[in-house]
Design an enzyme around this catalytic site. Structure first.
Site, PDB file in Angstrom:
ATOM      1  N   SER A 108      -1.991   6.700   3.249  1.00 32.36           N
ATOM      2  CA  SER A 108      -3.270   6.021   3.669  1.00 32.36           C
ATOM      3  C   SER A 108      -3.119   5.390   5.049  1.00 32.36           C
ATOM      4  O   SER A 108      -4.066   5.028   5.574  1.00 32.36           O
ATOM      5  CB  SER A 108      -4.111   5.247   2.795  1.00 32.36           C
ATOM      6  OG  SER A 108      -3.233   3.963   2.504  1.00 32.36           O
ATOM      7  N   CYS A 109      -2.032   5.067   5.466  1.00 33.77           N
ATOM      8  CA  CYS A 109      -1.912   4.076   6.621  1.00 33.77           C
ATOM      9  C   CYS A 109      -0.951   4.701   7.750  1.00 33.77           C
ATOM     10  O   CYS A 109       0.093   5.288   7.416  1.00 33.77           O
ATOM     11  CB  CYS A 109      -1.374   2.830   6.017  1.00 33.77           C
ATOM     12  SG  CYS A 109      -1.072   1.597   7.332  1.00 33.77           S
ATOM     13  N   GLY A 110      -1.275   4.512   8.838  1.00 35.11           N
ATOM     14  CA  GLY A 110      -0.355   5.004   9.939  1.00 35.11           C
ATOM     15  C   GLY A 110       0.329   3.892  10.645  1.00 35.11           C
ATOM     16  O   GLY A 110       1.240   3.990  11.381  1.00 35.11           O
TER      17      GLY A 110
END
Length: 272
Positions: A108-110
């Site tokens: 969900s996270c970059g």
């Protein structure tokens, strides 16, 4: 859909107007993908198990690690804990200093594991001015086509999609993943691997439009990004600074243009 991509799992369904009943839900697989450069570990991504070569190639380009032509080979090896993907570079064309990470990249996270603010928001290239234009009417057509072609998303309702369309609205390439950044990296890698011109079309993403999605699209060299959800303020700022056309809140009945409105034109589609 292959069981290597999605698996049926039992569950109990509750509804206010009926008794609890057992169901079977198709769920997307999510695996650990260890990414290394010339044998040196860089990060671990949580991703869907297909298209890992595209994921690695796209990551190298969209994270400004190296140019696509610097890649000599991509080696993929299954391990008990997940999959190891090693990007090998041509001699003398080693990777530039990649954004340092010390945690796994969650789906969900970059920016998981990025230690310094300077590594989070880095300088972007500015897209060259061009005569590329996109008719407003093409966008809802592309959204409808994307909805029809999301095989994994339709099956699981738990994945993101990123797609590249021609300026006439023809679907060129589609990639899906449990992670929104992974889906876009896979799309970038697929376009580069197949030799498509990223300036000759536009990207559509089904996910939240954060600034990282803007940055990855710019580094792909694509001039137009269309997102289903709303952008953040930083995403708009980055798009404006990089000369990217940013369209968001895209629906069947309309959309909003937040940057680069000069590339959007009012014209009827010749084909639908």
């Amino acid at each position: 859909m292959s069981r290597s991509v999605a698996d049926p799992r039992p569950a109990l369904q509750w509804r206010a107007d009926q008794a609890v009943r057992p169901i079977e839900r198709i769920t997307p697989r999510e695996i650990a993908v260890g990414l290394s450069f010339d044998g040196r570990p860089h990060t671990v991504l949580m991703a869907s198990p297909e298209g890992l070569e595209d994921l690695a190639r796209g990551f190298v380009v969209t994270e400004a690690v190296a140019a696509a032509q610097d890649i000599a080979a991509i080696d993929i090896r299954s391990e008990e804990q997940g999959v190891l993907v090693d990007v090998r570079f041509h001699p003398g064309a080693g990777p530039r200093k990649a954004r340092p990470r010390n945690l796994e990249g969650r789906s969900s996270c970059g920016l998981c594991g990025v230690e310094r603010l300077a590594d989070a928001v880095r300088p972007l290239p500015v897209l060259a001015a061009s005569d590329v234009t996109l008719a407003h009417a093409v966008i809802p057509h592309a959204l409808a086509r994307l909805e029809d072609e999301q095989a994994l998303g339709r099956l699981t309702r738990a994945t993101h999609a990123a797609a590249f369309f021609s300026l006439d609205g023809d679907l060129v390439l589609l990639r899906e993943d449990v992670g929104r950044h992974n889906a876009l990296d896979k799309l970038a890698g697929g376009l580069l691997g197949d030799g498509h011109d990223p300036t000759a079309g536009f990207v559509v993403v089904t996910s939240r439009c954060s600034f990282e999605m803007v940055e990855k699209t710019v580094r792909m060299g694509c001039p137009i990004l269309v997102a289903v959800s709303a952008p953040t303020a930083l995403a708009i700022d980055r798009a404006q600074a990089a000369n990217l056309t940013l369209v968001a809140l895209a629906r069947a009945d309309g959309h909003a243009v937040f940057a680069g409105e000069e590339r959007l034109v009012v014209a009827e589609m010749e084909t639908v």
